[in-house]
Design an enzyme around this catalytic site. Structure first.
Site, mmCIF file in Angstrom:
data_model
loop_
_atom_site.group_PDB
_atom_site.id
_atom_site.type_symbol
_atom_site.label_atom_id
_atom_site.label_comp_id
_atom_site.label_asym_id
_atom_site.label_seq_id
_atom_site.Cartn_x
_atom_site.Cartn_y
_atom_site.Cartn_z
ATOM 1 N N LYS A 51 0.856 -1.182 0.000
ATOM 2 C CA LYS A 51 0.000 0.000 0.000
ATOM 3 C C LYS A 51 0.891 1.231 0.000
ATOM 4 O O LYS A 51 1.769 1.378 0.857
ATOM 5 C CB LYS A 51 -0.904 0.020 1.243
ATOM 6 C CG LYS A 51 -2.107 0.937 1.095
ATOM 7 C CD LYS A 51 -3.097 0.377 0.064
ATOM 8 C CE LYS A 51 -4.424 1.113 0.125
ATOM 9 N NZ LYS A 51 -5.393 0.548 -0.850
ATOM 10 N N THR A 96 -3.903 -5.154 0.291
ATOM 11 C CA THR A 96 -3.273 -3.854 0.543
ATOM 12 C C THR A 96 -4.151 -2.982 1.434
ATOM 13 O O THR A 96 -3.645 -2.164 2.201
ATOM 14 C CB THR A 96 -2.977 -3.117 -0.773
ATOM 15 O OG1 THR A 96 -4.193 -2.801 -1.449
ATOM 16 C CG2 THR A 96 -2.086 -3.964 -1.674
ATOM 17 N N HIS A 291 23.571 26.436 -10.211
ATOM 18 C CA HIS A 291 24.455 27.500 -10.677
ATOM 19 C C HIS A 291 23.774 28.876 -10.667
ATOM 20 O O HIS A 291 22.601 29.007 -11.029
ATOM 21 C CB HIS A 291 24.936 27.204 -12.100
ATOM 22 C CG HIS A 291 25.781 25.959 -12.193
ATOM 23 N ND1 HIS A 291 27.002 25.853 -11.588
ATOM 24 C CD2 HIS A 291 25.556 24.781 -12.818
ATOM 25 C CE1 HIS A 291 27.511 24.655 -11.845
ATOM 26 N NE2 HIS A 291 26.652 23.984 -12.584
#
Length: 336
Positions: A51, A96, A291
């Protein structure tokens, strides 16, 4: 609080047991594994189910003073049997939805102290409740709430503070020790000086110039493994990792700390963690460059660009980005 294991009695075997190969049924043979089903041509090399993203808010009420921790819990089970895949036989399958309910019921019964302790409780439960489960895993992600400060700490109001996300992955195979991996993600930091990158390889492929002064910004990801869960203080260890990263990145507030490269800063942070948390056996960090490039205004007239010399303008560049990582582990102790 240090995590300690709890002894639980094995549940009775669920429904029917299964084995390798095939069994006879009314003079016919029914394949129980992918290898048997395919005549040895294929095998189910890995399988599992669970799950995902069970959301959970734990509120601990101690009179008027309340404490909260919010989590997203994912479970995964691996069964000894392949029959759910090969035959469509679900007799061994722990649904589940039942896994989701288990998360809520264990939290209700035991509370949730730390992601690591709760994850260990969940996997331990599945292994001892269902004999057909050969391996259980649990991933716990914690949402970063902190207590609201209104002159004094508020009793029951909180502020979402996403400086970094804490997570833990806990796994255990039957008859083996629990494995606890913890992590930190999304810790974005930036400093405007005390950073350089010089004396790197210069050849026909190089266009980058030495930078004796540059902005250093990154988003830190870190993960580490504990080799001793019984004495570990998981909350303190996570804070120690975060503090080590910030300290080796930023340094003292008045003078900072010099960073000759991302690699060096990363290594110093990892070294600090292993020196301070004895229960951590290894730690890995990833630091991508975010950057901020100088904008060249030399082509513009001086009367256009001249202004307050304290103003410095940079262009943020997200992609492409340099990616630096390293794993630092303890060396095995000599037996001599």
């Amino acid at each position: 609080m240090p995590w300690t294991s709890a002894n639980r009695i094995y549940a009775k075997p669920s429904n029917s047991s299964s084995g390798e190969g095939s069994i006879g049924t009314n003079n016919a043979r029914v394949a129980l594994t992918a290898a048997a089903d395919s005549g040895g041509r294929f095998e189910l090399s890995d399988h599992g189910y669970g799950k995902d993203s069970v959301k959970l808010l734990h509120v601990h009420r101690d009179g008027n003073f309340h404490t909260i921790r919010e989590f997203e819990v994912s479970t995964e089970l691996k069964l000894t049997s392949e029959t759910a895949y090969v035959l469509g036989d679900n007799k061994e399958v722990v649904a589940t939805d039942s896994q989701k309910n288990t998360v809520y019921l264990l939290a209700k019964k035991h509370g949730v102290k730390t992601p690591e302790e709760f994850g260990a409780l969940v996997v331990n439960h599945f292994l001892y409740m269902y004999k057909q489960v050969v391996e259980a895993k649990c991933r716990v992600v914690e949402y970063p709430w902190e207590r609201l400060q209104a002159e004094t700490p508020h009793n029951h109001a909180f502020l979402f503070s996403p400086t970094a996300t804490r997570w833990a992955e806990i796994s255990q195979k039957r008859h083996e020790a629990v494995v606890v991996k913890s992590g930190l993600s999304g810790l974005r930091v930036l400093k405007t000086t005390q950073s350089a990158f010089v004396d790197f390889v210069q050849d026909e492929y190089t266009t980058l110039s030495d930078a004796a002064e540059r902005i250093f910004s990154t988003v830190v990801e870190a993960e580490w493994i504990y080799d001793n869960m019984r004495t570990a203080d998981f909350d303190n260890a996570w804070l120690t990792v975060k503090d080590a990263i910030l300290d080796k990145f930023a340094g003292p507030p008045d003078v900072g700390i010099y960073s000759p490269s991302v690699q060096h800063t990363l290594y110093q942070a990892e070294k600090c963690v292993l020196e301070k948390v004895a229960e951590i056996s290894w730690i890995k960090m990833t630091m991508p460059n975010k950057h901020y490039l100088n904008i060249d205004v030399s082509k513009f007239p001086a009367n256009i660009t001249k202004g307050d010399p304290r103003h410095h303008i940079y262009q943020p560049i997200d992609k492409p980005a340099g990616l630096i990582y390293a794993q630092l582990r303890r060396r095995p102790k000599s037996r001599l």
